[in-house]
Design a protein around this motif. Structure first.
Motif, short mmCIF file in Angstrom:
data_model
loop_
_atom_site.label_atom_id
_atom_site.label_comp_id
_atom_site.label_asym_id
_atom_site.label_seq_id
_atom_site.Cartn_x
_atom_site.Cartn_y
_atom_site.Cartn_z
N THR A 93 12.14 -2.22 2.55
CA THR A 93 11.48 -2.18 3.57
C THR A 93 11.11 -0.81 5.06
N ILE A 94 9.96 -0.98 4.58
CA ILE A 94 9.42 0.25 6.13
C ILE A 94 8.82 0.02 7.28
N THR A 95 9.77 0.30 8.35
CA THR A 95 9.15 0.01 9.27
C THR A 95 9.00 1.77 10.31
N ILE A 96 7.34 1.22 10.53
CA ILE A 96 6.36 2.33 10.93
C ILE A 96 6.51 2.62 12.65
N ARG A 97 7.09 3.51 12.93
CA ARG A 97 7.47 3.82 14.22
C ARG A 97 6.64 5.25 14.31
N SER A 98 5.16 5.69 14.30
CA SER A 98 4.81 6.75 14.14
C SER A 98 2.71 6.78 13.67
N SER A 99 2.41 7.56 14.47
CA SER A 99 1.25 7.72 13.68
C SER A 99 0.94 8.70 12.75
N ASN A 100 -0.15 8.35 12.17
CA ASN A 100 -0.59 9.21 10.84
C ASN A 100 0.61 9.32 9.88
N VAL A 101 0.71 8.56 9.37
CA VAL A 101 1.34 8.48 8.22
C VAL A 101 0.44 7.33 6.76
N THR A 102 0.95 8.12 6.04
CA THR A 102 0.23 7.81 4.92
C THR A 102 1.30 7.31 4.02
N ILE A 103 1.18 6.55 3.08
CA ILE A 103 1.64 5.71 1.67
C ILE A 103 0.73 5.28 0.81
N LYS A 104 1.42 6.17 -0.54
CA LYS A 104 0.73 5.85 -2.18
C LYS A 104 1.04 6.00 -3.32
N GLY A 105 1.11 4.90 -3.96
CA GLY A 105 2.02 4.68 -5.76
C GLY A 105 3.27 4.20 -5.65
N LEU A 106 3.58 3.33 -4.37
CA LEU A 106 4.80 2.62 -4.41
C LEU A 106 4.90 1.18 -4.52
N TYR A 107 6.01 0.69 -5.00
CA TYR A 107 6.54 -1.11 -4.66
C TYR A 107 7.63 -0.92 -3.79
N ILE A 108 6.84 -1.81 -2.70
CA ILE A 108 7.42 -1.66 -1.18
C ILE A 108 7.64 -3.07 -1.62
N SER A 109 9.03 -3.55 -0.77
CA SER A 109 9.40 -5.06 -0.05
C SER A 109 8.64 -5.44 0.90
N SER A 110 8.22 -5.00 1.95
CA SER A 110 7.45 -4.90 3.32
C SER A 110 7.56 -3.94 3.97
N LEU A 111 6.25 -4.22 5.19
CA LEU A 111 6.46 -3.24 6.14
C LEU A 111 5.79 -3.39 7.04
N TYR A 112 6.45 -3.30 8.39
CA TYR A 112 6.15 -3.52 9.78
C TYR A 112 5.91 -2.50 10.56
N ALA A 113 5.28 -2.35 11.66
CA ALA A 113 5.70 -1.94 13.37
C ALA A 113 6.75 -2.21 13.75
N SER A 114 7.32 -1.49 14.65
CA SER A 114 7.90 -1.68 15.81
C SER A 114 8.99 -0.16 16.67
N SER A 115 8.39 -0.84 18.40
CA SER A 115 8.44 0.14 18.88
C SER A 115 9.90 0.15 19.68
N SER A 116 11.02 -0.56 18.97
CA SER A 116 12.45 -0.37 19.74
C SER A 116 12.75 -0.11 19.03
N GLY A 117 13.50 0.99 19.63
CA GLY A 117 14.29 2.19 20.13
C GLY A 117 13.66 3.73 18.81
N ALA A 118 12.49 3.24 18.67
CA ALA A 118 11.77 4.19 18.41
C ALA A 118 11.23 5.44 19.87
N PRO A 119 11.34 7.03 18.94
CA PRO A 119 11.50 7.97 19.39
C PRO A 119 9.67 7.98 20.45
N ASN A 120 8.46 7.12 19.33
CA ASN A 120 7.41 7.63 19.88
C ASN A 120 6.62 6.47 20.35
#
Length: 369
Positions: A93-120
């Protein structure tokens, strides 16, 4: 593809040239959990934690997942492929807590964004996802009161589950993807979401849900494909939908029909209804082909080719006479998910043993994507 033989003294080094001279300040970090690996990082989170903004993480293919990751830095994460046999780069699982993220060529279970506990602090602006496979789901936004994600592009991917576009995800482009779920999209944001040039592969019925009852979800230049023994149905639930310049085709014995629920409605125009797209190579008599009866798997039938033949009506059936589906506007869809813009190198043969200070002859195949 190029094949060449080279001589290397004492040892051989296999490098991916990932950056140009204009970005030499970036650091490339490799994560590798294969037996015998001597890399410093064997989980994706370890590699992330060692990186700084602007770095590139290269994920070696492996039979084992590299685990989950919380991304709170501006990073590019690149794998070998999502479906190339024996050369898949897997994450959990990928959790997004940042701007300017690029992801490519991967087999991924899931992805979501979260601001909980994030420094950004949200919004997180700029998420690019290319050539990846989502086995479970992709969730954009969190259904919060304020925008958490902005400027999201998802292209060249395979999405296997139910995916969510919440109201707090804005400027979302879903294009040139294959959706293989019977319930692929639940849409909360209709005003700044583009759903175009995708292929939806399903079994007997397909359902879209629009939770924004005051807005219209727009789908155009898409293909809806099944192989079912009788008529198949595409259902439009909850809110309103506008369909333009789409194609439907059933490789089985029936047609594909549009229908709406008691709380939903749809308008359609310029549909190529029950029209064979004339893919270059599919076989509806083989269950694991894209045209077959089973759920689509990119590596089940490697000879499948979803480019369009020269006589395909879909080449000019899109809006303004454009091409429908995966390859619109010259997009180079890669069926196995090899990361675009990155060369793949394979060692074909090398000397098994050489004397001390001798020469190793290595034959390498190189292919650019």
């Amino acid at each position: 593809m190029k094949t060449f033989t080279t001589k290397l003294k004492n040892t051989f080094i296999l490098c991916f040239v990932l950056v140009s001279s204009s970005v030499l300040a970036q650091t490339i970090i490799t994560v590798d959990n294969n037996p015998g690996s001597t890399t410093t990082h064997q989980t994706i989170q370890e590699a992330h934690d060692a990186a700084t903004d602007g770095d590139i993480i290269y994920v070696q293919p492996s039979s084992s997942s590299y685990g989950n990751i919380i991304i709170d830095k501006e990073l590019t994460i690149i794998g070998r492929s999502h479906s190339e046999p024996s050369k898949v780069s897997q994450l959990g699982t990928i959790t997004i807590r940042s701007s300017n993220v690029t992801i490519k060529g991967l087999y991924i279970s899931s992805l979501y964004a979260s601001s909980s506990g994030a420094p950004n602090t949200p919004p997180y602006i700029g998420l690019n996802i290319f050539d990846s496979y989502f086995n479970s789901y992709l969730q954009l936004g969190t259904n919060s009161a304020t925008v958490i994600q902005d400027d999201v592009t998802v292209r060249g991917c395979v999405l296997a589950g139910t995916n969510y576009i919440y109201e707090d995800a804005t400027n979302v482009l879903l294009s040139n993807n294959i959706f293989k779920s019977n319930s692929p999209l639940r849409i909360y944001n209709t005003t700044s979401t583009v759903i175009a040039n995708n292929v939806f592969k399903f079994t007997s019925s397909l359902s879209f849900t629009n939770y924004n009852t005051s807005g219209t979800a727009i789908l155009y230049n898409n293909m809806f494909i099944t192989n079912y023994a009788s008529d198949a149905t595409i259902n439009f639930n909850n809110g309103d939908f506008n369909l333009s310049n789409n194609l439907t085709y059933n490789y089985g014995n029936g047609d594909i029909l549009f229908a709406n629920s008691t709380t939903g409605s749809y308008l359609e125009s310029n549909t190529l209804a029950n029209t064979d797209p004339l893919f270059t190579n599919v076989d509806n008599t083989v269950s694991n082909s894209f045209a077959g009866t089973s759920s689509y798997n990119p590596n089940s039938r490697l000879e499948d080719d979803l480019t369009l033949q020269a006589t395909s009506p879909a080449l000019t059936g899109g809006g303004g006479g454009s091409e429908m589906g995966l390859y619109n506007n010259g997009f180079l869809y890669n069926i196995l998910g090899n990361a675009r813009g990155i060369p793949t190198l394979d060692i074909i043969s090398y000397d098994g043993a050489v004397p001390k200070n001798g020469t190793i002859n290595v034959t390498i195949n190189a292919k650019a994507h």
